[in-house]
Motif scaffolding. Structure first.
Motif, PDB file in Angstrom:
ATOM      1  N   ILE A   1      23.217  -2.060  33.424  1.00 43.15           N
ATOM      2  CA  ILE A   1      24.230  -2.707  34.252  1.00 43.15           C
ATOM      3  C   ILE A   1      23.556  -3.502  35.377  1.00 43.15           C
ATOM      4  O   ILE A   1      23.926  -4.637  35.670  1.00 43.15           O
ATOM      5  CB  ILE A   1      25.205  -1.656  34.822  1.00 43.15           C
ATOM      6  N   ALA A   2      22.534  -2.898  35.977  1.00 41.27           N
ATOM      7  CA  ALA A   2      21.823  -3.587  37.062  1.00 41.27           C
ATOM      8  C   ALA A   2      21.174  -4.863  36.539  1.00 41.27           C
ATOM      9  O   ALA A   2      21.203  -5.902  37.198  1.00 41.27           O
ATOM     10  CB  ALA A   2      20.786  -2.661  37.681  1.00 41.27           C
ATOM     11  N   LEU A   3      20.600  -4.785  35.344  1.00 40.72           N
ATOM     12  CA  LEU A   3      19.953  -5.969  34.774  1.00 40.72           C
ATOM     13  C   LEU A   3      20.983  -7.064  34.495  1.00 40.72           C
ATOM     14  O   LEU A   3      20.724  -8.253  34.707  1.00 40.72           O
ATOM     15  CB  LEU A   3      19.205  -5.593  33.495  1.00 40.72           C
TER      16      LEU A   3
ATOM     17  N   TYR B   1      23.741  -7.482  36.174  1.00 46.45           N
ATOM     18  CA  TYR B   1      24.115  -8.010  37.487  1.00 46.45           C
ATOM     19  C   TYR B   1      23.065  -9.005  37.982  1.00 46.45           C
ATOM     20  O   TYR B   1      23.392 -10.086  38.459  1.00 46.45           O
ATOM     21  CB  TYR B   1      24.255  -6.851  38.467  1.00 46.45           C
ATOM     22  N   VAL B   2      21.806  -8.624  37.847  1.00 51.51           N
ATOM     23  CA  VAL B   2      20.740  -9.484  38.347  1.00 51.51           C
ATOM     24  C   VAL B   2      20.635 -10.759  37.520  1.00 51.51           C
ATOM     25  O   VAL B   2      20.417 -11.844  38.054  1.00 51.51           O
ATOM     26  CB  VAL B   2      19.403  -8.707  38.344  1.00 51.51           C
TER      27      VAL B   2
ATOM     28  N   PHE C   1      23.724   2.971  44.300  1.00 51.72           N
ATOM     29  CA  PHE C   1      23.999   1.871  43.381  1.00 51.72           C
ATOM     30  C   PHE C   1      23.532   0.549  43.983  1.00 51.72           C
ATOM     31  O   PHE C   1      22.816  -0.233  43.340  1.00 51.72           O
ATOM     32  CB  PHE C   1      25.497   1.840  43.082  1.00 51.72           C
TER      33      PHE C   1
ATOM     34  N   ILE D   1      19.757   0.335  44.145  1.00 50.32           N
ATOM     35  CA  ILE D   1      19.166   0.092  42.825  1.00 50.32           C
ATOM     36  C   ILE D   1      19.365  -1.375  42.427  1.00 50.32           C
ATOM     37  O   ILE D   1      18.432  -2.037  41.958  1.00 50.32           O
ATOM     38  CB  ILE D   1      19.768   1.048  41.776  1.00 50.32           C
ATOM     39  N   LEU D   2      20.554  -1.906  42.677  1.00 47.98           N
ATOM     40  CA  LEU D   2      20.784  -3.330  42.393  1.00 47.98           C
ATOM     41  C   LEU D   2      19.825  -4.200  43.192  1.00 47.98           C
ATOM     42  O   LEU D   2      19.241  -5.150  42.674  1.00 47.98           O
ATOM     43  CB  LEU D   2      22.218  -3.727  42.759  1.00 47.98           C
TER      44      LEU D   2
ATOM     45  N   TYR E   1      16.188  -3.922  41.997  1.00 55.54           N
ATOM     46  CA  TYR E   1      15.991  -4.575  40.697  1.00 55.54           C
ATOM     47  C   TYR E   1      15.602  -6.036  40.863  1.00 55.54           C
ATOM     48  O   TYR E   1      14.831  -6.599  40.092  1.00 55.54           O
ATOM     49  CB  TYR E   1      17.293  -4.499  39.899  1.00 55.54           C
ATOM     50  N   GLN E   2      16.157  -6.662  41.912  1.00 51.76           N
ATOM     51  CA  GLN E   2      15.883  -8.081  42.121  1.00 51.76           C
ATOM     52  C   GLN E   2      14.460  -8.314  42.583  1.00 51.76           C
ATOM     53  O   GLN E   2      13.945  -9.419  42.478  1.00 51.76           O
ATOM     54  CB  GLN E   2      16.864  -8.650  43.153  1.00 51.76           C
TER      55      GLN E   2
END
Lengths: 655, 494
Positions: A190-192, A194-195, B397, B400-401, B404-405
């Motif tokens: 999900i994070a991937l 989003y990014v 959350f 983590i988001l 990730y960037q």
């Protein structure tokens, strides 16, 4: 049909169940057993009726809906919305989930009759229904994850429902942790998303994703991997946890520690199929990556074949059905893998009916025998429990895929679809799902024969008191038996070859196996006639006959065979030693590392050397320095003059 | 008049309250002390709510500013003000103090007046820390908080309290002294002022920045606490009385994290960037290493203390990835952790008051005797595992988001908390709450009283509200966080 208040109606579907759960849970002590089950059942009934209305509205009248409910949070440029998506895929899931849930709720009145945790149980089951509905109605990944973890939570609570039992609380912790391993992948996926796509909204992501088919990401320096493939595999890891795919299936057999109604509802019909649903929902993404689809095929195939084999050596009636569930989930995943998403959902639906039926029937036997689950202590029950027997037989035939029962249509469609697929892994899958038919028929009828046929093996006292279960128990069995017969024939045409799912499922032209099959489809009659001459049917019959030979005709034979094949038998009984590996290597390993970090890292190095060591050094220095505090004025005066001299030298040098 | 001095009221009302409570004298007036304590904490909470109600989320400028000379000789000023980063922390402080007073109501029987006074004074000082805009004023508040906490652990603490208090005091004091050195250096660089906003503007060379960063780090890292300077926390927690643990975990630790945002990031942005990798490494060690250590704890309070360190790792990780989700996630995690760790320490307190043991092995099967309590603790345990729908999920959350960037592996390592956090929290829950009753002491347990339901219920509402709708919590901080990010992105090296 509903006009402008449509969103309110949609919202009422999950919220009605939630209201039931809250009333049963918070006021259960006051309103009593009757009050609690009335509240929960009323809530779920409202959800069910509204779901049926929505089903008609969406499938027949073609009204789709996709819109936000409220903004959960804003951080950065992209808001996180809670929203609803109601399309045919949602509508089918709504109908299946609320129907099975309602049946299980009614059944529970009888099954949990004497349990002190009666109200709590109804609270949990209604709460589960709420989370499951949130999951299937979501229009975005965040809310999907909400429902996803929510159903996992209720599963955890229900597996550990009888929390005084060590086995139950071991099983529920295991279930939660194994699911969390899957969710770790899921959340990273999900994070991937989003990014990469700057949105968590399904529609937005599906719209942009096709432009990213050649985009790569560098996860390990120097290795470029396809973005979509990585996303799909990460999401699939989540599905592997929830839908019990190898190697994350280990929690599902142990989940049988929970009361039987929830084995039917959560661990057979609905929650465990969430992964299958999710992959179908994500079809626009999976279609973009052949590699991901192959992974799905291979994992699904291994699950379908090898866990089916384990079912053969189980003696606990619920565990037979549990392993059968894992194996059938494998079938559904394979269907997803070969892009027959509609076939996966079709099998999900028929399976929900007949597997819930089989579990509830097993529960009916279990209470009749005073909580005996060992099939070696059953036998000959068909006379005493006719309704349970006949409904079980219907469920069993459906599971084996014998025409014209529901399972025949869905399973045969999957086998055919795999046959038509050209994706890597589909050849292996075809052999496996075909042999799976024989294995399924064998373990299923082994169970039927051991339980209902042959000589009674329970003790005399129990045997004399065996009675058919009361109406609240048998009514749901009959209600589930009806779609277990009919749902296949009724829905094969619209679901697989018609356009029932419309735009909710996407299939790339080169993967369109169902469309290919559709060209050879000429109605239910020919489909059944064809099925009666095809290999899967003979394999199913062979499985049933061999089960009869081994467990009715020559009951001494199984022992002789297991003695001959002791190694194989041990391998199956120990479930390929996977649990042992997890216990000895992973769980104990983590505990060992934890102890090491704590005792060596924190206690010895940081506290021992650095902190207390510094303290010791300070004490040592102080013990020396304190000799300088002599108490003689001339010592101090000398020190002062020395200091003054040094300071002055220092300042003079500066200037 | 009142409106202009709202922040001063927030700080001094509880401190005056503390003195009033002290004046009630010995334990013969304990009831009066309790009611006075409650009145003062609730009054302070209401005043902070006014602060929140009047807060304008559309400006990054400091609000409710008070600025007057204090020690003219060194141009030290009594300068207060808050922005979107500090306002929530002040609310958290006043909310938790009310709970602590309720929680100690019948449990604390000796030196009641002093006990409550310590917490009231503590409250004022902590609000002072979060609203000071003068470095020396900040330093004074910061160091003063040590005294009441020292007293709380030292007087009402467990058997090993002397070791714990001295360790706590020396650890944090040592760090703070280096911070003072940095402030004095900055004072000269900023043309003889201790104004924090001026510090933000000061141009600094690369080496100076790194030294200042490290000096500040010494103070803040100990407070958070970050690995490897965390070992004082488990000891302090195990010896502290329940109320002390709640304040320590819920608010005191946040002072360190707050320090990074108010000082390190805007004052030395280049050094922050240069050392970000180092900070992230320490944060991830906190998540993984401490997560594994937590698993093996057999003292409930130690377990929650270690879990706090792991959760604070998310806060520092979020801060040093320099993006909106990271910093906002980190701040949300601070607030959420305040609720959750406070709640878990209160839960342990509820059990401790009954059986006088913190050892997991002394329990088992508590749910049989205390079903309502078990439900509350289940909620808080799940929040601690970051279950969506509870506040624990939101911060993790977002962080983590955010990470990730920056780097996939940061996110992967951080996300292991999904498994580790669940393992240590739910394993403890299983051993304490689930199971059959085997011990007579457990068989004699009584379920929670209405007073206990009150404070656990308030926290449950907070945890769920923030989990289901974090929007309003995030809304107040956007502009301030954007401003901070601009400051961090501005190069200062001359």
């Amino acid at each position: 049909m509903f006009g402008s208040d449509i969103k309110t109606i949609y919202l009422a579907i999950p919220l009605a169940s939630l209201a039931g759960a809250i009333i049963a849970g918070m006021f259960g002590w006051k309103i009593g057993r009757r009050g609690a089950h009335t509240a929960a059942i009323l809530g779920v009934t409202v959800s069910f009726l509204l779901s049926l209305a929505v089903f008609k509205d969406v499938i027949i009248d073609g009204h789709y809906f996709n819109g936000p409910v409220y903004t959960w949070a804003v951080s950065g440029d992209i808001p996180f919305e809670i929203g609803l998506l109601v399309d045919p895929l949602t509508a089918v899931m709504l109908a299946v989930v609320t129907f099975v849930s309602l049946m299980v709720h009614i059944y529970t009145i009888g099954y949990m009759h004497d349990d002190p945790g009666y109200q709590r149980f109804f609270c949990y089951t209604a709460l589960f229904t709420f989370f499951m509905l949130v999951l299937v109605m979501s229009n975005n990944f965040l809310q999907l994850f909400f429902g996803w973890e929510g159903v996992g939570l209720v599963s955890y609570l229900l597996i550990g429902f009888w929390f005084e039992r060590d086995s139950a609380i071991h099983a529920n912790l295991k279930a939660f942790l194994v699911n969390r391993v899957g969710d770790l992948g899921f959340l990273l996926g999900i994070a991937l998303i989003y990014v990469s796509f700057e949105s968590l909204d399904y529609a937005a992501v599906f719209a942009i994703a096709p432009q990213a088919t050649v985009t790569t990401v560098e996860v390990i320096p120097g290795h470029e991997w396809n973005l979509i493939t990585i996303i799909c595999i990460l999401l699939f890891v989540g599905a592997m946890g929830k839908s019990a795919q190898v190697p994350l299936h280990v929690w599902l057999p142990d989940s049988m520690e929970g009361p039987t109604p929830i084995s039917a509802l959560i661990h057979a019909a609905t929650m465990v199929t969430a992964g299958v649903f999710m992959v179908a929902r994500m079809s626009p993404l999976f279609e973009l990556s052949d590699v991901a689809l192959s992974v799905v095929i291979i994992v699904g195939t291994i699950t379908a074949l090898f866990l089916g084999l384990v079912a053969i050596v189980q003696n606990d009636i619920k565990r037979v059905v549990a392993y059968s569930t894992i194996s059938q989930l494998g079938y559904m995943m394979v269907a997803n893998g070969v892009s027959a998403y509609a076939g996966a959902i079709f099998h999900l639906m028929t399976h929900a009916f007949f597997k819930a039926l089989l579990f509830l029937a097993a529960g009916s036997v279990i209470i009749a025998l005073h909580h005996e689950q060992d099939m070696r202590k059953m036998g000959g029950l068909r006379k005493a429990m006719p309704v349970t027997y006949w409904t079980t037989l219907i469920g069993a035939l459906a599971l084996c895929g014998v025409p014209p029962f529901a399972g025949y249509f869905s399973k045969d469609a999957i086998i055919e679809a795999v046959h038509h697929s050209h994706l890597p892994g589909s050849g292996f899958a075809y052999v496996a799902v075909m042999s799976g038919v024989f294995i399924t028929a064998f373990y299923t009828f082994r169970m039927v024969f051991m339980t209902f046929h042959g000589k009674p093996r329970m003790d005399e006292h129990v045997r004399q008191h065996v009675r058919e279960s009361p109406l609240v128990v048998t009514f749901p069995l009959v209600m589930l038996a009806i779609p277990s017969v009919l749902a296949g024939g009724m829905y094969i045409e619209p679901m697989l070859f018609g356009n029932l799912f419309g735009s909710s499922i996407a299939v790339a032209p080169e993967h369109a196996v169902l469309a290919e099959m559709g060209r050879d489809y000429h109605g239910i009659g020919p489909f059944i006639a064809h099925g009666l001459q095809a290999l899967p049917f003979f394999l199913a019959v062979a499985g049933i006959v061999i089960a009869w030979l081994l467990y009715i005709r020559y009951p001494d034979l199984p022992k002789a065979i297991t003695d001959k094949l002791a190694f194989l038998h041990t391998l199956l009984v120990r479930k390929y030693f996977l649990d042992d590996f997890n216990e000895i290597v992973l769980a104990a390993g983590a505990r060992k590392i934890g102890t090491f970090f704590w005792k060596v890292g924190d206690v010895n190095v940081i506290d021992g050397l650095a902190v207390n060591g510094t303290a010791r050094v300070v004490r040592w220095v102080a013990s020396i320095v304190r000799y300088m505090q002599t108490g003689y004025v001339y010592h101090y005066a000398f020190a002062m003059i020395l200091g003054l001299f040094l300071l002055m030298t220092f300042f003079l040098r500066l200037t | 008049m009142f409106a202009e001095h709202l922040l001063s009221v927030c700080i001094w009302l509880p401190i005056v309250g503390g003195i009033v409570v002290l004046a009630t004298g010995g334990d013969q007036n304990a009831t009066a002390a309790r009611y006075l304590g409650l009145i003062f904490t609730i009054a302070t909470f209401i005043v902070t709510l006014l602060l929140y109600a009047d807060f304008n989320p559309h400006t990054a400028a400091m609000q409710f500013v008070e600025n007057r000379p204090w020690i003219d000789a060194f141009s030290i000023r009594y300068h207060l003000g808050i922005d979107g980063i500090s306002v929530l922390l002040i609310l958290l402080t006043s909310f938790c103090t009310v709970l602590v007073v309720i929680a100690g109501w019948s449990v604390i029987q000796k030196k009641v007046g002093q006990y409550l006074a310590a917490f009231l004074i503590m409250e004022g000082l902590m609000i002072g820390v979060f609203s000071a805009l003068d470095a020396i004023l900040f330093y004074v508040f910061w160091e003063s908080t040590l005294i009441p906490m020292f007293v709380i652990i030292g007087l009402w603490g467990g058997p090993n309290r002397v070791y714990a208090t001295i360790k706590f005091f020396l650890y944090t004091f040592l760090g703070s002294v280096l911070m003072l050195v940095a402030f004095i250096y900055l004072y000269y660089q900023a043309d003889r002022t201790f104004d924090i906003a001026t510090f933000h503007q000061v141009q600094l060379g690369e080496n100076a920045q790194i030294l200042i960063f490290l000096a500040l780090l010494a103070a803040f890292a100990v407070k958070v606490p970050m690995w490897p300077v965390h070992t004082w926390l488990p000891d302090a927690h195990t010896e502290a009385p329940t109320g002390g643990s709640v304040i320590l975990a819920a608010i005191l630790l946040k002072m360190g994290a707050y320090g990074f945002l108010r000082f390190s990031l805007p004052i030395v942005p280049d050094a922050s960037h240069q050392l970000a990798g180092f900070m992230i490494a320490l944060s991830l060690i906190a998540v993984v290493y401490i997560g594994l250590v937590t698993l093996m704890q057999d003292d409930m309070k130690k377990l929650i203390a270690y879990s706090s360190i792991a959760h604070m790792g998310f806060v520092t990780l979020g801060f040093f990835i320099f993006n909106t989700q990271g910093i906002e996630g980190g701040i949300i995690q601070m607030i959420s952790h305040g609720f959750i760790s406070g709640a878990l320490f209160l839960c342990v307190g509820v059990l401790y008051d009954r059986l006088h043991s913190r050892e997991i092995k002394d329990y088992g099967g508590v749910a049989n005797r205390m079903p309502v309590f078990a439900s509350f603790m289940m909620l808080f345990a799940l929040a601690n595992t970051g279950l969506p729908g509870t506040s624990g999920f939101v911060g993790e959350f977002l962080v983590i988001l955010g990470s990730y960037q920056v780097n996939v592996w940061y996110a992967v390592l951080a996300a292991t908390t999904l498994v580790l956090g669940a393992a240590y929290t739910l394993w403890m829950y299983k051993r304490v709450i689930f199971g059959a009753v085997v011990k007579d002491s457990v068989a004699a347990l009584e379920d929670v009283t209405p007073r206990e339901i009150l404070f656990l219920g308030l926290l449950a509402i907070a945890v769920l509200a923030m989990g289901l709708w974090p929007f309003p919590f995030l809304e107040v901080m956007h502009v301030s966080v954007d401003h901070l990010l601009e400051q961090v992105a501005t190069k200062k090296v001359i």
